[in-house]
Design a protein around this motif. Sequence first.
Motif, PDB file in Angstrom:
ATOM      1  N   GLY A 161      77.241  67.498  14.839  1.00 51.84           N
ATOM      2  CA  GLY A 161      77.199  66.504  13.776  1.00 51.84           C
ATOM      3  C   GLY A 161      78.346  66.681  12.794  1.00 51.84           C
ATOM      4  O   GLY A 161      78.974  65.709  12.364  1.00 51.84           O
ATOM      5  N   ASP A 162      78.650  67.942  12.464  1.00 52.51           N
ATOM      6  CA  ASP A 162      79.770  68.231  11.557  1.00 52.51           C
ATOM      7  C   ASP A 162      81.096  67.801  12.185  1.00 52.51           C
ATOM      8  O   ASP A 162      81.969  67.242  11.517  1.00 52.51           O
ATOM      9  CB  ASP A 162      79.815  69.729  11.221  1.00 52.51           C
ATOM     10  CG  ASP A 162      78.608  70.166  10.394  1.00 52.51           C
ATOM     11  OD1 ASP A 162      77.994  69.294   9.738  1.00 52.51           O
ATOM     12  OD2 ASP A 162      78.291  71.363  10.422  1.00 52.51           O
ATOM     13  N   VAL A 163      81.223  68.073  13.495  1.00 56.93           N
ATOM     14  CA  VAL A 163      82.455  67.716  14.209  1.00 56.93           C
ATOM     15  C   VAL A 163      82.646  66.201  14.239  1.00 56.93           C
ATOM     16  O   VAL A 163      83.747  65.687  14.007  1.00 56.93           O
ATOM     17  CB  VAL A 163      82.443  68.282  15.642  1.00 56.93           C
ATOM     18  CG1 VAL A 163      83.596  67.707  16.463  1.00 56.93           C
ATOM     19  CG2 VAL A 163      82.527  69.800  15.607  1.00 56.93           C
ATOM     20  N   LEU A 164      81.568  65.466  14.521  1.00 59.43           N
ATOM     21  CA  LEU A 164      81.653  64.001  14.581  1.00 59.43           C
ATOM     22  C   LEU A 164      82.012  63.405  13.227  1.00 59.43           C
ATOM     23  O   LEU A 164      82.815  62.468  13.141  1.00 59.43           O
ATOM     24  CB  LEU A 164      80.327  63.422  15.083  1.00 59.43           C
ATOM     25  CG  LEU A 164      79.973  63.705  16.552  1.00 59.43           C
ATOM     26  CD1 LEU A 164      78.580  63.187  16.869  1.00 59.43           C
ATOM     27  CD2 LEU A 164      81.002  63.068  17.476  1.00 59.43           C
ATOM     28  N   SER A 165      81.419  63.937  12.164  1.00 55.62           N
ATOM     29  CA  SER A 165      81.727  63.453  10.818  1.00 55.62           C
ATOM     30  C   SER A 165      83.192  63.711  10.473  1.00 55.62           C
ATOM     31  O   SER A 165      83.888  62.840   9.936  1.00 55.62           O
ATOM     32  CB  SER A 165      80.825  64.141   9.789  1.00 55.62           C
ATOM     33  OG  SER A 165      79.473  63.832  10.023  1.00 55.62           O
ATOM     34  N   ALA A 166      83.642  64.929  10.790  1.00 54.36           N
ATOM     35  CA  ALA A 166      85.041  65.280  10.515  1.00 54.36           C
ATOM     36  C   ALA A 166      85.991  64.416  11.338  1.00 54.36           C
ATOM     37  O   ALA A 166      87.035  63.971  10.841  1.00 54.36           O
ATOM     38  CB  ALA A 166      85.275  66.763  10.821  1.00 54.36           C
TER      39      ALA A 166
END
Length: 286
Positions: A161-166
């Motif tokens: 989720g953090d990767v997708l947001s970034a």
Amino acid sequence: MTDFKESSALYFIAFGVIAFIFAQSLFFIIKSWKHGRELGIKKETLVNTVTSSILFTIAPAISILVTVFVLAKALGVVVPWIRLTVIGNLGYETVAAETALNNLGGSLSHEITDMKEFSTVVWAMTIGSIFPLTFLPIVCKKLQNKIGGAVSKNEKTKKLGDVLSAAAFIGIISAFLARAINGCTVTSEPVLDSSGAQLINEAGEKVTQKVISESSGAISILTLVFAIVFMLLLTLLCRKVKALEKFESFAMPLSMFGAMGCAVLFTNILPESIATFTWYEIGGIL
């Protein structure tokens, strides 16, 4: 003749919108203050909270002011003033306006003199902002719960989720970087005959050609580089010096102003051959 972008009707609308925003803000400040006192919160605490809130609205306000300056050349002062009093930011407003103008063969760097173009740009900016205001209250909570539930199942999904947001954020920034590094504005201009009249083809249509009216170049790259340098230095300084931590939110607007100042400086001190150098020849035909 009065400029339609600065008409008295638009100023009347602007003052009405701003008066409503002030009244709404004052209403909620008074209600919140009274409720805070009812909860037993000390007056000194409330004063400190209000004071710190006022101080920390300065940074985003500077960014908003920059956006007004960016849009004012093409749209005048009044519409950006109305738009950014209510909703909007540099990223959205400029993208919406530039996209609409590019499709009409114009650019934000040129003043809009056609009322239809002006109307189209204003509608593009406004409708884009209305959509989230009506859509998000209906679906945001459900969507947020589902996404939150999906990415918080375990450590792996949380990292995903953090990767997708970034990635989404980096994608947006990359679009701006690409424009600054290798972009150009293409406008449709009439093809004239020897007498200065616009040519008409066999179908009775006016003949136009695509002309490069704006292009990235040396100044664009230098401005981009110094904006990055300023942002990195200011962020690092705020994080290293504990007393400056609370000023980190000012890093972005200060970097923007610093980079714009550098652009003006380089334009005036660099040799003309470098300062005016662009990747695509201004006035060139595609």
